[in-house]
Design a protein around this motif. Structure first.
Motif: not given
Ligand SMILES: [Zn+2]
Length: 337
Positions: A137-139, A289-292, A177-178, A167-173
């Motif tokens: 959600n954040f990091e 965000v890309f690095k994460a 990841e996959t 927010h719905t942004s965690p879904v992006q991460v």
């Protein structure tokens, strides 16, 4: 006495076999086995018999009682199995009735309409969990520890780092990841924030978010995709304006306005006399965000955007109170048939 018992048995057997419904069976049970029934009466006479006959006739009477009870139960089961004719209780000549037809909820309709425009541009729909961790959600979204939205007052924390996503942004991460770029995704879903409910706030609302990533995605692609969306959704005449803004997960970032489709840009109470309506936030994905998600930000570029579904639906349909969406008032919902 034995003759009486046999005669009673035969009579009971015939009557039970021809009983037509459970009411008739109840009556027969009372007639034979009731407190003043025929079998009970004979049992009462046992006491008057000579002692040597008592055991034998007592046994016969008990057997008779058991037989009648069994026959009653059997007939009851038989009746239960026999088909009930519809014509016995319904008037088939009456006109039928039509169950009321339902329709999509205005928010569902708004989500469907928005998603279908992006599907037409080659996006695919992705969904994710509503319970999230601080990491997603954040990091992973470059939202620092001291960012105000991490304060417990702006997020529903559950426990042990779990929360309802704000927010719905965690879904992006989770998606990145996959999956590997290039891709274009759109993410509709519910989000939660501890806001007091009023005409423009709710503790639960909907967002639609988009993410595009690839080798050479530029701000021009962002402007192009969002302009196509806005003209498709709000009409060909809609003008689009990008204003610089700040979001932690994009750089540069912008807020996007559409020319007020109520007053045509002249200024009215809905647009606050400005002639423009703010409808979404967007920007180029921040390298962190890309690095994460272990993408190389030197190679991968992308853009992201997000919008509030309730706000868009309110503007589109001229709804002035967000609570109407969640009150299930048929007079409101029926207008979206
Ligand atoms: Zn206006």
């Amino acid at each position: 006495m034995l003759d009486k018992i046999n005669a009673l048995g035969a009579e009971a057997s015939n009557e039970i076999k021809s009983a037509g419904d459970s009411k008739a069976l109840d009556d027969l049970r009372i007639r034979y086995l009731g407190r003043k029934g025929l079998v009970t009466e004979l049992l009462g006479q046992i006491a008057t018999l000579p002692p040597e006959e008592k055991p034998r006739l007592g046994k016969e009477l008990n057997a008779l009682k058991a037989n009648i009870d069994g026959a009653l139960k059997e007939r009851q089961a038989e009746l239960a199995r026999s088909p009930v004719m519809l014509k016995d209780f319904a008037d088939l000549t009456l006109p039928g009735f039509r169950p009321p037809a339902g329709s999509r909820h205005p928010l569902t309709k708004t989500i469907d309409d928005i998603c279908s425009i992006f599907l037409g541009m080659g996006f695919k729909i992705v969904e994710g969990p509503e319970i999230e961790t601080e990491f997603y959600n954040f990091e992973a979204l470059n939202i620092a520890l001291d960012h105000p939205s991490r304060d417990a007052f702006d997020t529903f924390y559950i426990k042990n780092q779990y929360m309802l996503r704000s927010h719905t942004s965690p879904v992006q991460v989770r998606f990145m990841e996959t999956e590997k770029p290039p891709f274009k995704i759109i993410v509709p879903g519910k989000v939660y924030r501890p806001d007091a409910v009023d005409a423009s706030h709710s503790f639960m609302f909907h967002q639609i978010e988009g993410l595009v990533a690839g080798d050479d995605v530029t701000f021009a692609d962002l402007k192009g995709a969002l302009s196509v969306f806005i003209k498709n959704y709000f009409g060909e005449d809609a003008k689009v304006r990008f204003r610089p803004h700040y979001f932690p997960f994009t750089e540069p970032s912008a807020e996007v306005d559409v020319s007020c489709f109520i007053c045509g840009g002249k200024g009215c109470s809905v647009c606050g006399k400005k002639g423009w309506l703010e409808i979404l936030g967007c920007g180029m994905v921040h390298p962190n965000v890309f690095k994460a998600v272990k993408y190389n930000p030197e190679k991968v570029t992308g853009f992201a955007f997000g919008m509030g579904v309730e706000r868009i639906a309110m503007l589109k349909y001229g709804i002035n109170d967000m609570r109407l969406f969640f009150e299930n008032d048929m007079r409101f919902l029926e207008q979206f048939r």
